[in-house]
Design a protein around this motif. Structure first.
Motif, PDB file in Angstrom:
ATOM      1  N   GLY A  76     -32.245 -10.207 -28.897  1.00 18.21           N
ATOM      2  CA  GLY A  76     -30.850 -10.470 -28.557  1.00 18.21           C
ATOM      3  C   GLY A  76     -29.854  -9.831 -29.507  1.00 18.21           C
ATOM      4  O   GLY A  76     -28.715 -10.286 -29.598  1.00 18.21           O
ATOM      5  N   SER A  77     -30.267  -8.796 -30.213  1.00 13.03           N
ATOM      6  CA  SER A  77     -29.358  -8.108 -31.134  1.00 13.03           C
ATOM      7  C   SER A  77     -28.708  -6.938 -30.407  1.00 13.03           C
ATOM      8  O   SER A  77     -29.405  -6.050 -29.917  1.00 13.03           O
ATOM      9  N   SER A  78     -27.396  -6.953 -30.373  1.00 11.25           N
ATOM     10  CA  SER A  78     -26.660  -5.877 -29.706  1.00 11.25           C
ATOM     11  C   SER A  78     -25.246  -5.880 -30.252  1.00 11.25           C
ATOM     12  O   SER A  78     -24.896  -6.698 -31.099  1.00 11.25           O
ATOM     13  N   SER A  79     -24.419  -4.978 -29.768  1.00  7.60           N
ATOM     14  CA  SER A  79     -23.040  -4.926 -30.243  1.00  7.60           C
ATOM     15  C   SER A  79     -22.200  -6.066 -29.687  1.00  7.60           C
ATOM     16  O   SER A  79     -21.137  -6.376 -30.220  1.00  7.60           O
ATOM     17  N   GLY A  80     -22.655  -6.680 -28.596  1.00 10.90           N
ATOM     18  CA  GLY A  80     -21.869  -7.739 -27.967  1.00 10.90           C
ATOM     19  C   GLY A  80     -20.539  -7.263 -27.422  1.00 10.90           C
ATOM     20  O   GLY A  80     -19.610  -8.060 -27.219  1.00 10.90           O
ATOM     21  N   GLN A  81     -20.430  -5.963 -27.169  1.00 12.46           N
ATOM     22  CA  GLN A  81     -19.159  -5.392 -26.708  1.00 12.46           C
ATOM     23  C   GLN A  81     -18.743  -6.025 -25.387  1.00 12.46           C
ATOM     24  O   GLN A  81     -19.472  -5.994 -24.394  1.00 12.46           O
ATOM     25  N   LEU A  82     -17.563  -6.602 -25.370  1.00  7.09           N
ATOM     26  CA  LEU A  82     -17.109  -7.342 -24.201  1.00  7.09           C
ATOM     27  C   LEU A  82     -17.023  -6.475 -22.949  1.00  7.09           C
ATOM     28  O   LEU A  82     -17.351  -6.916 -21.851  1.00  7.09           O
ATOM     29  N   SER A  83     -16.590  -5.242 -23.109  1.00  7.38           N
ATOM     30  CA  SER A  83     -16.373  -4.386 -21.944  1.00  7.38           C
ATOM     31  C   SER A  83     -17.661  -4.023 -21.215  1.00  7.38           C
ATOM     32  O   SER A  83     -17.621  -3.572 -20.073  1.00  7.38           O
ATOM     33  N   ASN A  84     -18.817  -4.240 -21.864  1.00  8.40           N
ATOM     34  CA  ASN A  84     -20.102  -3.930 -21.225  1.00  8.40           C
ATOM     35  C   ASN A  84     -20.734  -5.128 -20.522  1.00  8.40           C
ATOM     36  O   ASN A  84     -21.811  -5.009 -19.942  1.00  8.40           O
ATOM     37  N   MET A  85     -20.095  -6.279 -20.577  1.00  6.80           N
ATOM     38  CA  MET A  85     -20.696  -7.479 -20.010  1.00  6.80           C
ATOM     39  C   MET A  85     -20.457  -7.547 -18.511  1.00  6.80           C
ATOM     40  O   MET A  85     -19.460  -7.049 -17.998  1.00  6.80           O
ATOM     41  N   ARG A  86     -21.393  -8.190 -17.819  1.00  8.01           N
ATOM     42  CA  ARG A  86     -21.297  -8.272 -16.355  1.00  8.01           C
ATOM     43  C   ARG A  86     -20.044  -9.051 -15.959  1.00  8.01           C
ATOM     44  O   ARG A  86     -19.589  -9.933 -16.693  1.00  8.01           O
ATOM     45  N   PRO A  87     -19.480  -8.740 -14.804  1.00  9.89           N
ATOM     46  CA  PRO A  87     -18.216  -9.356 -14.390  1.00  9.89           C
ATOM     47  C   PRO A  87     -18.232 -10.877 -14.431  1.00  9.89           C
ATOM     48  O   PRO A  87     -17.251 -11.502 -14.841  1.00  9.89           O
ATOM     49  N   GLY A  88     -19.331 -11.505 -14.043  1.00  7.89           N
ATOM     50  CA  GLY A  88     -19.390 -12.959 -13.994  1.00  7.89           C
ATOM     51  C   GLY A  88     -19.309 -13.628 -15.350  1.00  7.89           C
ATOM     52  O   GLY A  88     -18.951 -14.802 -15.449  1.00  7.89           O
ATOM     53  N   TYR A  89     -19.652 -12.889 -16.415  1.00  8.47           N
ATOM     54  CA  TYR A  89     -19.622 -13.460 -17.759  1.00  8.47           C
ATOM     55  C   TYR A  89     -18.402 -12.997 -18.546  1.00  8.47           C
ATOM     56  O   TYR A  89     -18.091 -13.544 -19.599  1.00  8.47           O
ATOM     57  N   LEU A  90     -17.723 -12.007 -18.009  1.00  8.17           N
ATOM     58  CA  LEU A  90     -16.613 -11.381 -18.738  1.00  8.17           C
ATOM     59  C   LEU A  90     -15.474 -12.358 -19.018  1.00  8.17           C
ATOM     60  O   LEU A  90     -14.940 -12.404 -20.129  1.00  8.17           O
ATOM     61  N   LEU A  91     -15.110 -13.177 -18.038  1.00  7.96           N
ATOM     62  CA  LEU A  91     -13.989 -14.103 -18.220  1.00  7.96           C
ATOM     63  C   LEU A  91     -14.283 -15.154 -19.291  1.00  7.96           C
ATOM     64  O   LEU A  91     -13.482 -15.321 -20.226  1.00  7.96           O
ATOM     65  N   PRO A  92     -15.425 -15.866 -19.229  1.00  2.73           N
ATOM     66  CA  PRO A  92     -15.687 -16.844 -20.293  1.00  2.73           C
ATOM     67  C   PRO A  92     -15.857 -16.193 -21.667  1.00  2.73           C
ATOM     68  O   PRO A  92     -15.471 -16.776 -22.683  1.00  2.73           O
ATOM     69  N   ALA A  93     -16.411 -14.981 -21.712  1.00  3.22           N
ATOM     70  CA  ALA A  93     -16.573 -14.279 -22.992  1.00  3.22           C
ATOM     71  C   ALA A  93     -15.210 -13.925 -23.582  1.00  3.22           C
ATOM     72  O   ALA A  93     -14.971 -14.123 -24.779  1.00  3.22           O
ATOM     73  N   HIS A  94     -14.320 -13.405 -22.750  1.00  8.11           N
ATOM     74  CA  HIS A  94     -12.969 -13.077 -23.208  1.00  8.11           C
ATOM     75  C   HIS A  94     -12.225 -14.338 -23.656  1.00  8.11           C
ATOM     76  O   HIS A  94     -11.505 -14.324 -24.661  1.00  8.11           O
ATOM     77  N   PHE A  95     -12.398 -15.421 -22.901  1.00 13.26           N
ATOM     78  CA  PHE A  95     -11.720 -16.664 -23.259  1.00 13.26           C
ATOM     79  C   PHE A  95     -12.178 -17.144 -24.636  1.00 13.26           C
ATOM     80  O   PHE A  95     -11.354 -17.497 -25.492  1.00 13.26           O
ATOM     81  N   PHE A  96     -13.502 -17.158 -24.860  1.00 11.67           N
ATOM     82  CA  PHE A  96     -14.013 -17.635 -26.146  1.00 11.67           C
ATOM     83  C   PHE A  96     -13.539 -16.742 -27.287  1.00 11.67           C
ATOM     84  O   PHE A  96     -13.048 -17.231 -28.313  1.00 11.67           O
ATOM     85  N   MET A  97     -13.679 -15.436 -27.110  1.00  9.97           N
ATOM     86  CA  MET A  97     -13.351 -14.513 -28.197  1.00  9.97           C
ATOM     87  C   MET A  97     -11.848 -14.389 -28.439  1.00  9.97           C
ATOM     88  O   MET A  97     -11.392 -14.409 -29.587  1.00  9.97           O
ATOM     89  N   ASN A  98     -11.095 -14.262 -27.381  1.00 15.99           N
ATOM     90  CA  ASN A  98      -9.700 -13.859 -27.527  1.00 15.99           C
ATOM     91  C   ASN A  98      -8.672 -14.967 -27.317  1.00 15.99           C
ATOM     92  O   ASN A  98      -7.476 -14.747 -27.524  1.00 15.99           O
ATOM     93  N   VAL A  99      -9.144 -16.151 -26.906  1.00 18.03           N
ATOM     94  CA  VAL A  99      -8.251 -17.302 -26.785  1.00 18.03           C
ATOM     95  C   VAL A  99      -8.744 -18.441 -27.676  1.00 18.03           C
ATOM     96  O   VAL A  99      -8.022 -18.926 -28.547  1.00 18.03           O
ATOM     97  N   TYR A 100      -9.992 -18.836 -27.476  1.00 23.36           N
ATOM     98  CA  TYR A 100     -10.539 -19.998 -28.185  1.00 23.36           C
ATOM     99  C   TYR A 100     -10.597 -19.776 -29.698  1.00 23.36           C
ATOM    100  O   TYR A 100     -10.151 -20.632 -30.482  1.00 23.36           O
ATOM    101  N   ILE A 101     -11.140 -18.637 -30.130  1.00 20.63           N
ATOM    102  CA  ILE A 101     -11.253 -18.375 -31.571  1.00 20.63           C
ATOM    103  C   ILE A 101      -9.880 -18.302 -32.249  1.00 20.63           C
ATOM    104  O   ILE A 101      -9.637 -19.015 -33.228  1.00 20.63           O
TER     105      ILE A 101
END
Length: 286
Positions: A131-156
């Protein structure tokens, strides 16, 4: 034999760690934890490796679990100091406790990503990550993109502003995170190459170019974070490393899911020989 220990980093910070020492030691493994994950999460996996002849050390990064000194709000821990100070100290302790054997890093997510910040990383014989990767948000599948953006760019950012740290535990993302850990995690996942985002700024010097040892990068087909595009993005930061990538399909191993966290849980123990077999291939007599 399993025993608890404390490791003193070069700056005096103490880390909580656990050593697993079998009767006969073939090699030694440092388990690098994912962001905000306590060492106890890896106990069953470490016990399995010890049964295969590996001495193992697990640990809590500073600001996490039993390595937190004071309150998380007051912690000055960062991803950079995890790689530059904590990981080298843990590895040196493993070398001191178990001398003159092959040494391996088994990294989970950040535990594999940060290896290039270690000044003593060249002492590893090989590395195997899950599970080691860059975790780059723009490469994530559409269904996971919204919660990932929310956690990284709103929640944090909101948590850091309101509480002085990120309450990652409230959304199932491990332990509460020190402010700088969460901030760097956010910045690095919004860029390319993860830690490469900080080169020349928070990371003044590194050893990613100097890593030549073989490595195996495992990803699960159902991992929303460490997908193939993000693994390739991370591998660009290791230009001279011999790397192979293996995609795990859960159903082929009788599993319904693995995801980003499941590999090290007992329900996925059927996957553990993938790592032990790989590491044993570098040990004399195999």
């Amino acid at each position: 034999m399993q025993r608890e220990t404390a490791i003193r980093c070069e700056d005096g910070h103490l880390l909580a760690a656990t050593l697993f020492i079998p009767d006969t030691v073939k090699a030694a493994v440092m388990v690098g934890p994912a962001t905000g994950i306590r060492r106890q999460f890896y106990t069953h996996f470490a016990t399995y490796l010890a049964s295969q002849g590996f001495a193992v050390i697990t640990y809590d990064n500073r600001g996490i679990g039993e390595s937190l000194q004071g309150t998380v709000k007051d912690s000055d821990a960062s991803l950079v100091c995890w790689g530059q100070k904590d990981m080298p100290a843990v590895f040196s302790e493993l070398q001191a406790q178990v001398p003159d054997v092959p040494y391996f890093l088994v990294g989970h997510s950040a535990g594999g990503q940060l290896v290039g910040l270690m000044h003593n990383a060249s002492d590893f014989t090989a590395m195997c990550n899950f599970g080691s990767s860059s975790g780059q948000l723009s490469n994530m599948r559409p269904g996971y993109l919204l919660p990932a953006h929310f956690f990284m760019n709103v929640y944090i950012p909101l948590n850091n502003l309101l509480f002085g740290h990120t309450k990652a535990h409230l959304v199932g993302m491990g332990e509460p995170l020190p402010k700088q850990v969460a901030r760097q995690w956010q910045q690095w996942c919004n860029g390319q190459g993860y830690v490469q985002t900080a080169f020349g700024r928070e990371v003044k010097s590194h050893f990613y170019d100097a890593i030549h040892f073989p490595s195996k990068w495992l990803i699960a087909e159902d991992d929303d974070i460490a997908n193939l595009a993000n693994v390739q993005d991370m591998l660009r930061v290791f230009p001279n490393m011999n790397a192979e990538v293996t995609l795990i399909t859960p159903s082929e191993h009788g599993l319904t899911q693995v995801g980003h966290m499941g590999f090290f849980s007992r329900r996925c123990k059927s996957l553990w020989p993938i790592i032990s077999d790989y590491l044993l291939s570098f040990v004399d007599g195999h």
